[in-house]
Enzyme design. Structure first.
Site, PDB file in Angstrom:
ATOM      1  N   LYS A 139       0.882  -1.082   0.075  1.00  0.00           N
ATOM      2  CA  LYS A 139       0.097   0.019  -0.090  1.00  0.00           C
ATOM      3  C   LYS A 139       0.796   1.192  -0.029  1.00  0.00           C
ATOM      4  O   LYS A 139       0.340   2.300  -0.813  1.00  0.00           O
ATOM      5  CB  LYS A 139      -1.131   0.091   1.250  1.00  0.00           C
ATOM      6  N   MET A 140       1.819   1.107   0.662  1.00  0.00           N
ATOM      7  CA  MET A 140       2.785   2.234   0.795  1.00  0.00           C
ATOM      8  C   MET A 140       3.696   2.664  -0.753  1.00  0.00           C
ATOM      9  O   MET A 140       3.568   3.882  -0.937  1.00  0.00           O
ATOM     10  CB  MET A 140       4.040   2.200   1.624  1.00  0.00           C
TER      11      MET A 140
END
EC number: 1.1.-.-
Length: 300
Positions: free
Chosen positions: A173-174
């Protein structure tokens, strides 16, 4: 089987509503939890069990979380009156919150020490996708637990991917968020330059939304820039925190990423100019002010 969902905010509400349909079909018992009584009304109206106390969920086989930030996740899971003190080996916590990779690893290790499985499953998609169950879910943790709960996850997402061990979901996600932030920074800087040098903002925007320089970010956000719509959805301040979390990992791993570093500086300029609480594409306003132009279509 009993499942519970804690955190009925902008994204959690739709996810919990989709998960709750399994009770109506007789697949499992469901309980919704949020400190805000008003958020529970939709569930009460459906005859579902609700609570404002997280400890009422501790007899669940699977506890799903969708919370605003790392501090709140830590409080709910590891705090003095948190879940972990009341759970037994074999239970699982599945966290949909967007928190840091290092934070997810810390929570997972604490849970594992008590025999509790912790899966980090951050989500990607807009509120409408949470309501219709078409989010993207990126999951890290026990693959066996993931396979067991995948039918539950499929109720909330159309793309559900197992990414690897604990932390893999948050790392994915990052990286996705940083790629998005880089795209936003690029057209937020370049649109005002084009307008300053005489290009029509609407025509330039059309090109950046359709030609080889287009992206999901440009298609979603350039129309908002052209209409002067910078209402808070995912704030510039929160977007910067995503990059901070990534930067912590890069420092620890001694990995240089100059493009990300430059993007962080663009966000810092916008933050220092007072745009923290606007949506992330509001950084265009810093460059508009610097070049004394406005990137707006006629009538806006």
């Amino acid at each position: 089987m009993k499942v519970s969902f804690i955190g009925l905010g902008v994204m959690g509400m739709g996810m919990a509503l989709n998960l709750s349909k399994g009770e109506g079909e007789g697949h499992y018992e469901f309980i919704a939890c949020d400190p805000n009584e008003q958020a529970l009304e939709q569930f009460k109206n459906k005859g579902l069990k609700t609570t404002t106390n997280i400890l009422d969920t501790t007899d669940s086989d699977y506890i799903f979380l969708c919370l605003p930030n790392l501090d709140i996740v830590k409080t709910v899971v590891l705090g003095e009156n948190g879940l972990l003190k009341h759970l037994k080996p074999g239970q699982s916590i599945v966290d949909f919150s967007t928190i840091s990779y290092l934070g997810a690893m810390e929570i997972a290790e604490a849970c594992k020490a008590d025999g509790i499985e912790f899966l980090d499953c951050p989500i990607s998609g807009q509120q409408s996708k949470s309501l219709d169950g078409t989010l993207s879910l990126m999951c890290g943790g026990s693959e066996d637990i993931f396979n067991t709960i995948k039918p539950l996850l499929d109720r909330m997402g159309s793309q559900v991917i197992y990414m690897g061990n604990n932390g893999a979901g948050q790392l994915t996600k990052m990286i996705n968020n940083c790629a998005l932030n880089i795209c936003v920074a690029s057209f937020s800087e370049l649109l005002p330059v084009g307008v300053k040098l005489g290009l029509d903002p609407e025509k330039l925007g059309d090109v950046l939304m359709t030609a080889t320089g287009s992206s999901f970010a440009s298609k979603a956000l350039i129309p908002k820039i052209l209409e002067g719509n910078f209402e808070h959805g995912f704030s510039l301040g929160r977007a910067y925190k995503d990059m901070e979390s990534m930067y912590e990992v890069l420092i620890k791993s001694e990995i240089p990423l100059p493009t990300l570093s430059g993007t962080m500086q663009s966000y810092q300029l916008a933050l220092q100019s007072g745009h923290r609480d606007d949506y992330k594409h509001a950084m265009v306003k810093f460059y508009e002010d610097m070049l004394d132009v406005r990137v707006r279509k006629e009538g806006f």
